[in-house]
Structure formats: C-alpha cells, structure tokens
Scaffold this motif. Structure first.
Motif, short mmCIF file in Angstrom:
data_model
loop_
_atom_site.label_atom_id
_atom_site.label_comp_id
_atom_site.label_asym_id
_atom_site.label_seq_id
_atom_site.Cartn_x
_atom_site.Cartn_y
_atom_site.Cartn_z
N ARG A 2 0.87 -1.18 0.00
CA ARG A 2 0.00 0.00 0.00
C ARG A 2 0.90 1.23 0.00
N LEU A 3 0.87 1.99 -1.09
CA LEU A 3 1.66 3.20 -1.22
C LEU A 3 0.73 4.39 -1.04
N VAL A 4 0.59 4.84 0.20
CA VAL A 4 -0.38 5.87 0.61
C VAL A 4 -1.78 5.36 0.29
N SER A 5 -2.43 5.88 -0.76
CA SER A 5 -3.78 5.42 -1.09
C SER A 5 -3.79 4.44 -2.25
N TYR A 6 -2.61 4.06 -2.72
CA TYR A 6 -2.49 3.22 -3.91
C TYR A 6 -2.16 1.79 -3.49
N HIS A 7 -2.97 0.83 -3.92
CA HIS A 7 -2.81 -0.57 -3.54
C HIS A 7 -2.31 -1.37 -4.74
N VAL A 8 -1.22 -2.10 -4.55
CA VAL A 8 -0.64 -2.86 -5.66
C VAL A 8 -0.18 -4.23 -5.17
N VAL A 9 -0.01 -5.13 -6.13
CA VAL A 9 0.63 -6.42 -5.88
C VAL A 9 1.90 -6.45 -6.70
N LEU A 10 3.03 -6.63 -6.04
CA LEU A 10 4.34 -6.62 -6.69
C LEU A 10 4.75 -8.03 -7.07
N VAL A 11 5.07 -8.23 -8.35
CA VAL A 11 5.48 -9.53 -8.86
C VAL A 11 6.96 -9.48 -9.23
N SER A 12 7.76 -10.33 -8.57
CA SER A 12 9.21 -10.36 -8.83
C SER A 12 9.68 -11.77 -9.12
N SER A 13 8.80 -12.59 -9.64
CA SER A 13 9.10 -14.00 -9.90
C SER A 13 8.77 -14.35 -11.34
N ALA A 14 9.70 -15.01 -12.03
CA ALA A 14 9.45 -15.42 -13.42
C ALA A 14 8.31 -16.43 -13.54
N PRO A 15 8.22 -17.45 -12.67
CA PRO A 15 7.09 -18.39 -12.77
C PRO A 15 5.73 -17.72 -12.59
N VAL A 16 5.66 -16.74 -11.66
CA VAL A 16 4.38 -16.04 -11.44
C VAL A 16 4.07 -15.15 -12.64
N ALA A 17 5.08 -14.46 -13.18
CA ALA A 17 4.88 -13.62 -14.37
C ALA A 17 4.45 -14.48 -15.56
N THR A 18 5.03 -15.67 -15.69
CA THR A 18 4.64 -16.59 -16.77
C THR A 18 3.18 -16.99 -16.63
N GLN A 19 2.75 -17.24 -15.40
CA GLN A 19 1.34 -17.59 -15.16
C GLN A 19 0.42 -16.43 -15.55
N ILE A 20 0.85 -15.21 -15.27
CA ILE A 20 0.04 -14.03 -15.59
C ILE A 20 -0.13 -13.88 -17.10
N PHE A 21 0.96 -14.07 -17.86
CA PHE A 21 0.93 -13.80 -19.30
C PHE A 21 0.59 -15.02 -20.15
N LYS A 22 0.44 -16.17 -19.55
CA LYS A 22 0.04 -17.35 -20.32
C LYS A 22 -1.30 -17.91 -19.84
N ALA A 23 -1.32 -18.45 -18.64
CA ALA A 23 -2.56 -19.08 -18.14
C ALA A 23 -3.65 -18.06 -17.85
N LEU A 24 -3.25 -16.85 -17.41
CA LEU A 24 -4.25 -15.85 -16.99
C LEU A 24 -4.13 -14.56 -17.81
N ASP A 25 -3.72 -14.68 -19.07
CA ASP A 25 -3.47 -13.48 -19.86
C ASP A 25 -4.70 -12.60 -20.04
N VAL A 26 -5.87 -13.20 -20.22
CA VAL A 26 -7.10 -12.40 -20.40
C VAL A 26 -7.46 -11.66 -19.11
N HIS A 27 -7.18 -12.27 -17.97
CA HIS A 27 -7.48 -11.63 -16.68
C HIS A 27 -6.64 -10.37 -16.48
N PHE A 28 -5.43 -10.35 -17.05
CA PHE A 28 -4.51 -9.23 -16.81
C PHE A 28 -4.17 -8.50 -18.10
N ALA A 29 -5.12 -8.36 -18.99
CA ALA A 29 -4.86 -7.74 -20.30
C ALA A 29 -4.94 -6.22 -20.27
N SER A 30 -5.51 -5.63 -19.23
CA SER A 30 -5.68 -4.18 -19.18
C SER A 30 -4.59 -3.52 -18.35
#
Length: 415
Positions: free
Chosen positions: A74-102
């Motif tokens: 939480r950066l003041v009023s801004y809420h984020v999830v920080l991804v610093s892992s290649a396997p997690v990033a791969t899951q985002i852009f392959k298995a869940l690409d439509v979920h994170f397209a915006s």
C-alpha cells in the motif's frame, strides 16, 4: 499567502483527511478461505512508502529479496501487488493473460499524451485495443513489413556511422546518447510515417527533449496519483506542461497526417509504398471499417509507437555499449567473431545475425541486466487465483523485470 505556505496548508489538510479516514475506516470482514498475498509491515497513512528508495525498481527489488517474490503493498492510497518472480509472471501472461490484459488508467485522463480512452498503450482490453494490436503486429512488426523496411533501418545506421567517422577524423567529442537517440528516432519515424523527425536545425535535440519531458511529466503525475483525491493538485500544478507537451506532439503529427492525406488524393487508391499512417488513414476515412477510429486516436497511437520505439531502443543500445566498454574481454571476443564472420570490408547486415551467436549473447545479457522497461503494470479484470493467493478484481499488478532478470534461482550469475 506565499506559494510555499499554500502548498504546506494543502499538505497538512491532506494529512488530516487521510488520518480521519484511517481512524474511522473499519476493515471489512474477510471471507472464509480468502488468502491475500503476504505484506511487509506498514505504517499508518503512508503504508509501505517508507520502504522504497528514489529508484523505484531497485527499491522493489530489495523488498522482494527480503519478503518474497509476490507482495501486497500500500503506497499511501495506492494498492498494488508486486510480482518479482518469473514463474508467477509466466502464469500471468500465459494461463491468466485475459485476466490481466488491461493497464492502469492514465493520470493524463483524456489528454493526447497517454490518454486513457485514446491511447493504445493505456486502452482497456476490448475491440479497439485488439484492432490496434492487430494493425501494429501485421503492418508494422510483421515479417513481411520488417523485410520491406530493412533498407530504411540500414540507411539510418549508415548515416549514423558516417557521422561518427567524420567526428572521429576531426578529433571531436561525440555525445552518443544524442546520436543514438537520433538513429532510433529517425528509424521509428520512417517506419511509421515515412518521414525523418530528426533533421537539421537541432531537430534531434528538440525531439530528444520532447521525449524526455514526456517521461518526466508522466513520472510526476504518477507520483501525484499515489495521493488519491489530492492528485488534482498535481494536475493543477503541472497544468502548463500538460497542455504544452501534447500540443507540440499534436502539431508534429497533424502536419504529417495532412501531408499523407494530400499524397493519397494525388495518387488515388493505386498508391504504392503505403506506410502505417497511410493504412490507418484509410481506416479513418472508411465508413464501413471494422472499427471506426478518430483522428485523436490515430495521433495517440503514433505517439505511443514514437515514444516506445525511440527511448527504449536508444536506452538498450547505450546499455549494450556501456556493458561492452566495462567488459573489455567480451568486447575483444565480439570483435573477433564479427571479423571472422563478416570480415573488415563491409558493414554487419541483419542477415549476418544468425551466424553471430556471441553477438546475440552479448545483446541478450546486456538487456537482461538493464531491461528497457524495468517496471510495467497490469490490472486484474476479474477475481482469480495467482500462485495460490486471491487477487481481487481491480488490483494493480506491478511486474519488476529488473528483479526477475536477477533472480538467483533462474540465473547462474544474476549480477
């Protein structure tokens, strides 16, 4: 009241407002089985802002090393999830690409510079975004088009090398950052709109300054965005630049658009050597087109390509040169490979690259250590599970490529 007193009063008002919200806001009851990503210890009001340093991606890297590869921040009023892992990033852009397209909504609102509704870069996932992506991949980055534009890229490289030789013969000092940016700038402009944006009369310096101002302005607005409702103060404070920078881009692109329209009228439908701007103008004037685009959307699309293709390309080249200068043994080995494959009688050609494995390795290693985009974002479009954790709809995801490219679990020598 002086300007300093005015801003101090606003800052105190903001502190009081956020503090009252913090006191009276009660956390909602968590659903059974809900499992959010882990989070470092936070402070009232500012959240995890105190854990960062001025270089954001390095601060995020330090956090991931200490607390793990997937973090809620939480950066003041801004809420984020920080991804610093290649396997997690791969899951985002392959298995869940439509979920994170915006991507996140632009702080520039509907401005020409990175506007939320007109920019391809910040456009939400939908018909417009898919159409512009198809145009970009087929008409600009497709294999056929890249081969067609090979001579354009070579001409700009030859122009750059000729200038460097002239400077060297005169024993003058060359500012490589400016010259490399000019090469990238001209190459991108010619590929998109068949025009060199960096000509004489110090145009190269003007274009370089304009791109630099764009990133500086975007960074400042992103910082103000962290402070929630008070981001309007930042927009008011930067209002002159917010109006001036897009206006200068608008003048540049409008001039080229008019020239292309006049050319299309002269040559008619049989016009040869169409560039990306010609193709988009046809879509713009076609009432039966798959997607109706506006003039502002066209300009913003060209602006996205212009900024992305100019700054990132130039930065990548400069980092590659810097790494070779700092590693003379690698530089010597690279020169030996080029001399053995290409010889000393001609320039390296794009067709030579498959036969230069060490050259490819040098480029990849330099870009691994210095990714042109160390941080980039995505928005979760619907509730989903990621690496065993629950990610609610609307969550901002920040991918730290700088940290991923230094992950000791992936790379033998990460640094």
């Amino acid at each position: 009241m002086t300007a300093t007193q005015y801003f101090l009063s606003l800052f105190v008002l903001w502190i009081i407002t956020v503090f009252i919200q913090y006191i009276f806001k009660r956390p909602g009851k968590k659903l059974a089985g809900y499992c959010p990503p882990p989070s470092p210890p936070a402070l009232p009001l500012i959240g995890h802002l105190h854990l960062l340093n001025p270089v954001a991606y390095k601060g995020f890297h330090a956090l991931s090393n200490k607390y793990g590869p997937l973090l809620y921040l939480r950066l003041v009023s801004y809420h984020v999830v920080l991804v610093s892992s290649a396997p997690v990033a791969t899951q985002i852009f392959k298995a869940l690409d439509v979920h994170f397209a915006s991507r996140i909504k632009s702080p520039f609102e509907d401005n020409l510079l990175f506007g939320s509704s007109t920019s391809f870069f910040n456009a939400p996932y939908g018909d417009y975004w898919k159409f512009m992506k198809k145009i970009c991949t087929t008409e600009l980055l497709g294999t056929r088009q890249m081969k067609k534009l090979k001579n354009v890229r070579r001409e700009e490289v030859v122009r750059f090398l000729s200038k460097m030789l002239k400077i060297g013969k005169k024993n003058e000092v060359a500012d490589l950052s400016v010259e490399v940016l000019t090469v990238a700038n001209n190459g991108t402009c010619r590929m998109i709109m068949s025009a060199r944006c960096s000509g004489e009369d110090n145009q190269a310096e003007k274009c370089r300054a304009l791109v630099s101002e764009s990133f500086d302005l975007a960074a400042k607005l992103a910082l103000f965005n962290v402070f929630g409702p008070l981001k309007r103060i930042g927009i008011w404070y930067l209002r002159k630049k917010i109006d001036d920078v897009p206006k200068r881009y608008d003048e540049l692109f409008e001039k080229v658009l008019v020239e292309h329209e006049e050319k299309a009228k002269r040559e008619g439908p049989t016009m040869e050597k169409k560039d990306l701007m010609d193709i988009l103008l046809e879509v713009y004037h076609d009432e039966n087109a798959e997607i109706r685009i506006t003039r502002k959307q066209m300009k913003n699309f060209f602006l996205d390509l212009f900024i992305a293709g100019t700054s990132t390309t130039a930065d990548a080249i400069l980092w590659i040169l810097a790494e070779l200068v700092n590693n003379p043994a690698a530089y010597k080995k690279l020169r030996e490979e080029i001399d053995s494959v290409v010889g000393t009688e001609r320039l390296v050609d794009e067709a030579d690259i498959p036969n230069l494995p060490y050259f490819q390795a040098c480029v990849k290693e330099a870009m691994r250590l210095n990714p042109p985009a160390p941080l980039f974002d995505r928005i979760c479009r619907e509730n989903c599970k990621l690496a065993g954790y629950d990610i609610p709809k609307g969550t901002t995801m920040i991918m730290n490529t700088y940290a991923i490219m230094r992950d000791p679990e992936i790379w033998d020598s990460p640094k």
